[in-house]
Design a protein around this motif. Structure first.
Motif, PDB file in Angstrom:
ATOM      1  N   PRO A 343       0.841  -1.205   0.000  1.00  0.00           N
ATOM      2  CA  PRO A 343       0.000   0.000   0.000  1.00  0.00           C
ATOM      3  C   PRO A 343       0.870   1.247   0.000  1.00  0.00           C
ATOM      4  CG  PRO A 343      -0.782  -1.591   1.615  1.00  0.00           C
ATOM      5  CD  PRO A 343       0.544  -2.086   1.143  1.00  0.00           C
ATOM      6  N   GLU A 344       0.531   2.197  -0.845  1.00  0.00           N
ATOM      7  CA  GLU A 344       1.345   3.393  -0.935  1.00  0.00           C
ATOM      8  C   GLU A 344       0.494   4.649  -1.033  1.00  0.00           C
ATOM      9  OE1 GLU A 344       2.982   4.427  -5.107  1.00  0.00           O
ATOM     10  OE2 GLU A 344       3.028   2.238  -5.033  1.00  0.00           O
ATOM     11  N   LEU A 345       1.107   5.766  -0.714  1.00  0.00           N
ATOM     12  CA  LEU A 345       0.517   7.080  -0.859  1.00  0.00           C
ATOM     13  C   LEU A 345       1.416   7.878  -1.786  1.00  0.00           C
ATOM     14  CD1 LEU A 345      -0.267   7.704   2.915  1.00  0.00           C
ATOM     15  CD2 LEU A 345      -1.914   7.131   1.145  1.00  0.00           C
ATOM     16  N   GLN A 346       0.809   8.669  -2.653  1.00  0.00           N
ATOM     17  CA  GLN A 346       1.595   9.400  -3.643  1.00  0.00           C
ATOM     18  C   GLN A 346       1.337  10.901  -3.574  1.00  0.00           C
ATOM     19  OE1 GLN A 346       0.918   7.859  -7.580  1.00  0.00           O
ATOM     20  NE2 GLN A 346       1.590   5.797  -7.072  1.00  0.00           N
ATOM     21  N   LEU A 347       2.391  11.651  -3.825  1.00  0.00           N
ATOM     22  CA  LEU A 347       2.277  13.084  -4.031  1.00  0.00           C
ATOM     23  C   LEU A 347       3.099  13.436  -5.269  1.00  0.00           C
ATOM     24  CD1 LEU A 347       5.200  14.420  -2.898  1.00  0.00           C
ATOM     25  CD2 LEU A 347       4.153  13.797  -0.730  1.00  0.00           C
ATOM     26  N   GLU A 348       2.720  14.492  -5.951  1.00  0.00           N
ATOM     27  CA  GLU A 348       3.442  14.896  -7.150  1.00  0.00           C
ATOM     28  C   GLU A 348       3.321  16.400  -7.342  1.00  0.00           C
ATOM     29  OE1 GLU A 348       4.072  13.733 -11.856  1.00  0.00           O
ATOM     30  OE2 GLU A 348       2.299  12.975 -10.805  1.00  0.00           O
ATOM     31  N   HIS A 349       4.435  17.006  -7.766  1.00  0.00           N
ATOM     32  CA  HIS A 349       4.442  18.438  -8.046  1.00  0.00           C
ATOM     33  C   HIS A 349       5.086  18.699  -9.397  1.00  0.00           C
ATOM     34  CE1 HIS A 349       4.049  18.340  -3.617  1.00  0.00           C
ATOM     35  NE2 HIS A 349       3.296  19.402  -3.810  1.00  0.00           N
ATOM     36  N   PHE A 350       4.580  19.740 -10.055  1.00  0.00           N
ATOM     37  CA  PHE A 350       5.103  20.179 -11.341  1.00  0.00           C
ATOM     38  C   PHE A 350       5.746  21.554 -11.167  1.00  0.00           C
ATOM     39  CE2 PHE A 350       1.455  17.478 -12.055  1.00  0.00           C
ATOM     40  CZ  PHE A 350       1.917  16.569 -12.997  1.00  0.00           C
ATOM     41  N   VAL A 351       6.907  21.715 -11.755  1.00  0.00           N
ATOM     42  CA  VAL A 351       7.631  22.991 -11.697  1.00  0.00           C
ATOM     43  C   VAL A 351       8.132  23.311 -13.097  1.00  0.00           C
ATOM     44  CG1 VAL A 351       8.334  22.734  -9.289  1.00  0.00           C
ATOM     45  CG2 VAL A 351       9.769  21.796 -11.112  1.00  0.00           C
ATOM     46  N   PRO A 352       8.401  24.575 -13.389  1.00  0.00           N
ATOM     47  CA  PRO A 352       8.918  24.923 -14.716  1.00  0.00           C
ATOM     48  C   PRO A 352      10.193  24.147 -15.037  1.00  0.00           C
ATOM     49  CG  PRO A 352       8.255  26.905 -13.546  1.00  0.00           C
ATOM     50  CD  PRO A 352       8.190  25.787 -12.555  1.00  0.00           C
ATOM     51  N   LEU A 353      10.228  23.554 -16.210  1.00  0.00           N
ATOM     52  CA  LEU A 353      11.383  22.755 -16.625  1.00  0.00           C
ATOM     53  C   LEU A 353      12.667  23.589 -16.609  1.00  0.00           C
ATOM     54  CD1 LEU A 353      12.372  20.011 -17.725  1.00  0.00           C
ATOM     55  CD2 LEU A 353      11.882  20.867 -20.028  1.00  0.00           C
ATOM     56  N   LYS A 354      12.547  24.877 -16.888  1.00  0.00           N
ATOM     57  CA  LYS A 354      13.742  25.724 -16.954  1.00  0.00           C
ATOM     58  C   LYS A 354      14.424  25.844 -15.589  1.00  0.00           C
ATOM     59  CE  LYS A 354      13.293  30.205 -17.231  1.00  0.00           C
ATOM     60  NZ  LYS A 354      12.939  31.560 -17.709  1.00  0.00           N
ATOM     61  N   HIS A 355      13.705  25.516 -14.524  1.00  0.00           N
ATOM     62  CA  HIS A 355      14.280  25.596 -13.182  1.00  0.00           C
ATOM     63  C   HIS A 355      14.579  24.210 -12.618  1.00  0.00           C
ATOM     64  CE1 HIS A 355      13.516  29.840 -13.148  1.00  0.00           C
ATOM     65  NE2 HIS A 355      12.207  29.695 -13.201  1.00  0.00           N
ATOM     66  N   ALA A 356      14.687  23.218 -13.477  1.00  0.00           N
ATOM     67  CA  ALA A 356      14.839  21.832 -13.022  1.00  0.00           C
ATOM     68  C   ALA A 356      16.020  21.646 -12.080  1.00  0.00           C
ATOM     69  CB  ALA A 356      14.968  20.898 -14.223  1.00  0.00           C
ATOM     70  N   LYS A 357      17.156  22.220 -12.399  1.00  0.00           N
ATOM     71  CA  LYS A 357      18.353  22.013 -11.588  1.00  0.00           C
ATOM     72  C   LYS A 357      18.158  22.516 -10.167  1.00  0.00           C
ATOM     73  CE  LYS A 357      23.331  22.910 -11.387  1.00  0.00           C
ATOM     74  NZ  LYS A 357      24.503  23.554 -12.059  1.00  0.00           N
ATOM     75  N   GLU A 358      17.677  23.758 -10.022  1.00  0.00           N
ATOM     76  CA  GLU A 358      17.491  24.323  -8.688  1.00  0.00           C
ATOM     77  C   GLU A 358      16.421  23.562  -7.906  1.00  0.00           C
ATOM     78  OE1 GLU A 358      17.298  28.038 -11.383  1.00  0.00           O
ATOM     79  OE2 GLU A 358      17.359  25.858 -11.730  1.00  0.00           O
ATOM     80  N   VAL A 359      15.347  23.186  -8.590  1.00  0.00           N
ATOM     81  CA  VAL A 359      14.247  22.483  -7.931  1.00  0.00           C
ATOM     82  C   VAL A 359      14.703  21.120  -7.423  1.00  0.00           C
ATOM     83  CG1 VAL A 359      12.057  21.316  -8.358  1.00  0.00           C
ATOM     84  CG2 VAL A 359      12.382  23.674  -9.105  1.00  0.00           C
ATOM     85  N   LEU A 360      15.430  20.378  -8.243  1.00  0.00           N
ATOM     86  CA  LEU A 360      15.864  19.046  -7.839  1.00  0.00           C
ATOM     87  C   LEU A 360      16.830  19.106  -6.662  1.00  0.00           C
ATOM     88  CD1 LEU A 360      16.228  17.382 -11.348  1.00  0.00           C
ATOM     89  CD2 LEU A 360      14.527  16.834  -9.597  1.00  0.00           C
ATOM     90  N   GLU A 361      17.649  20.126  -6.607  1.00  0.00           N
ATOM     91  CA  GLU A 361      18.554  20.276  -5.466  1.00  0.00           C
ATOM     92  C   GLU A 361      17.759  20.503  -4.179  1.00  0.00           C
ATOM     93  OE1 GLU A 361      21.105  23.460  -6.572  1.00  0.00           O
ATOM     94  OE2 GLU A 361      22.410  22.216  -7.834  1.00  0.00           O
ATOM     95  N   LEU A 362      16.714  21.347  -4.246  1.00  0.00           N
ATOM     96  CA  LEU A 362      15.884  21.604  -3.076  1.00  0.00           C
ATOM     97  C   LEU A 362      15.067  20.368  -2.703  1.00  0.00           C
ATOM     98  CD1 LEU A 362      14.592  25.203  -3.866  1.00  0.00           C
ATOM     99  CD2 LEU A 362      16.043  24.541  -1.932  1.00  0.00           C
ATOM    100  N   TYR A 363      14.495  19.723  -3.716  1.00  0.00           N
ATOM    101  CA  TYR A 363      13.659  18.544  -3.476  1.00  0.00           C
ATOM    102  C   TYR A 363      14.492  17.427  -2.837  1.00  0.00           C
ATOM    103  CZ  TYR A 363       9.424  15.813  -4.271  1.00  0.00           C
ATOM    104  OH  TYR A 363       8.277  15.098  -4.097  1.00  0.00           O
ATOM    105  N   ARG A 364      15.746  17.322  -3.259  1.00  0.00           N
ATOM    106  CA  ARG A 364      16.617  16.291  -2.693  1.00  0.00           C
ATOM    107  C   ARG A 364      16.814  16.505  -1.198  1.00  0.00           C
ATOM    108  NH1 ARG A 364      22.844  14.979  -4.645  1.00  0.00           N
ATOM    109  NH2 ARG A 364      23.225  13.261  -3.169  1.00  0.00           N
TER     110      ARG A 364
END
Length: 456
Positions: A343-364
């Motif tokens: 059993p699992e629970l899911q969440l998902e967020h969308f962010v501008p692709l142009k900011h992928a690098k900064e977002v992934l660093e924060l998300y990590r």
């Protein structure tokens, strides 16, 4: 006009068990006229499909997500569910126009199985095939995409394939909306707000196969600097698959490259023997290690099945296969696999692709705190479309297209903790205006979403 009959009492919920509708009533019309009568009576109705949403888009019972969004069970005392499982089935294939019309109760599993021998295909799919067609497009469900030569992503969400819909409106009358009609851009990704969808017409493409390459390992193997190296390679991955798509599965708690899946469309190969020969040739030409430029980290090309990737099933890695088996992660021989038995629970967020690098660093940084509660995170990219409520569409200043970050967590940690985690992520990413997947858990409340989506 015949009546729809007495509503049946229902005890059940969504597939993860996080949204319940114990004691709610359900209507099961068997004819279109019965559905029209039920809608025209002015009752509060919600359509129930394959029950794969984690949010109370359908659920009428008690859950943490109904409380988080100020939608307590008492708000639903006079509301009923509507099931389409007894309505007439529709599968109207137009080979010349390359279109397929299906009833609202159809699932993508059924669509793929029916299309597999027709010479036509869906242009894109989600990772899971069990979703209902009407519900999937209404909630902004999506697959992934590579980058085209113009620097834009190629493939959009599942709603982008919708050409026409028939909807029973609040007055009980049937409305037909086609691409280009006034109101169409508010009617596909609509969360059911425009009425009860009875049929959907999808745009098809010529049949194709997919050459799939899988790099890395699952479960993730710890390698210092491995996760950073893989995340930094994502722009190359998107360019490499071009008109195809990619998925990157990672565990934020592990410094590992995870598993990268690259999918490239190729002409149909025909027989299994021809597919095997094409796979051997293409695999021979492919890089043996995705991160070969980094001497300290490896992400080898995998050619043998992964036993632990999908519970109870060996997942085929690099090779050539039919579009429906490779664009979906959980499908083989046009038959659905999974979803995960845990059993699992899911969440998902969308962010501008142009900011992928900064977002992934924060998300990590945030994701690392999930620890052993995490099952996986899947990273994908989605081209913007013209639907007003598409969560993966950005404005021009943000480059239109989005990166989607979806995380599955063990249900045992509790829905309230996952919603709290979503709130932390949303706060950390606030400057990038993250948008939630409508069918997954989120920290946003109703007013937040109205303000965020600029709804008047």
């Amino acid at each position: 006009m015949g009546g729809v009959g007495s509503p049946q009492r229902l005890e059940g919920g969504n597939w993860s068990g996080t949204v319940r509708w114990v004691g709610s009533s359900i209507l099961e019309p068997s004819r279109l006229e019965e559905l029209q009568e039920a809608v025209s009576q002015g009752s509060k109705l919600r359509a129930v499909g394959s029950a794969h949403s984690f949010t109370p888009v359908v659920g009428l019972g008690d859950s943490d997500s109904t409380k988080a969004h100020k939608a307590t069970p008492s708000n639903f005392d006079d509301m009923q569910l509507v099931s389409f499982r007894k309505m007439p089935r529709i599968f109207d294939l137009d080979q010349k126009r390359k279109t397929l019309t299906v009833d609202a109760g159809s699932t993508y599993s059924e669509v793929c199985a029916a299309l597999s021998s027709t010479g036509l295909a869906l242009p894109n799919t989600a990772s899971l095939p069990q979703f209902g067609v009407a519900g999937a497009v209404a909630t902004g469900t999506h697959g992934s995409s590579g980058l085209g030569k113009d620097g834009r992503l190629v493939r959009s969400g599942l709603a982008d394939a919708v050409l026409r819909m028939e909807i029973v409106g609040p007055d009980g009358e049937i409305r037909s909306l086609s691409r280009g009609d006034e109101g169409f851009s508010a009617s596909v990704v609509s969360l059911g707000c425009m009425g009860m969808v009875t049929s959907v017409t999808l745009e098809l493409v010529d049949d194709f196969d997919v050459f799939q390459r899988v790099y890395g390992a699952w479960p993730p193997e710890t390698a210092e600097g491995g996760l950073s190296a893989m995340l930094e390679s994502l722009p190359l991955a998107m360019r490499e698959c071009g008109a195809g798509s990619f998925s990157l599965f990672v565990d934020w708690a592990q410094d590992s490259p995870g598993t990268l899946i690259l999918r490239s469309p190729i002409p149909p190969t025909g027989s299994e023997r021809e597919a095997a020969a094409a796979a051997a040739r293409l695999i021979h030409q492919a890089p043996r290690d995705w991160l070969s430029g980094n001497a300290a980290v490896t992400a080898p090309l995998l050619t043998s099945p992964i036993e632990a990737f999908i519970e109870g099933v060996a997942y085929d890695t690099s090779g050539v296969g039919r579009w429906h088996d490779k664009l979906h992660v959980w499908m083989k021989d046009a038959k659905p696999l999974g979803p995960q038995s845990a059993p699992e629970l899911q969440l998902e967020h969308f962010v501008p692709l142009k900011h992928a690098k900064e977002v992934l660093e924060l998300y990590r940084l945030v994701g690392a705190h999930f620890g052993s509660s995490i099952l996986y995170t899947e990273i994908r990219a989605v081209r913007a479309d013209d639907q007003l409520l598409s969560p993966y569409s950005c404005d021009e200043a943000d480059g239109f297209d989005s990166l989607g970050i979806s995380t599955g967590l063990h249900a045992g940690i509790g829905e309230s903790r996952v919603i709290a985690a979503a709130s932390v992520i949303e706060e950390a990413l606030e400057q990038f205006r993250p948008k939630p997947h409508w069918g997954k858990l989120m920290g946003y409340g109703g007013q937040d979403l109205e303000n965020f989506m600029e709804i008047d």
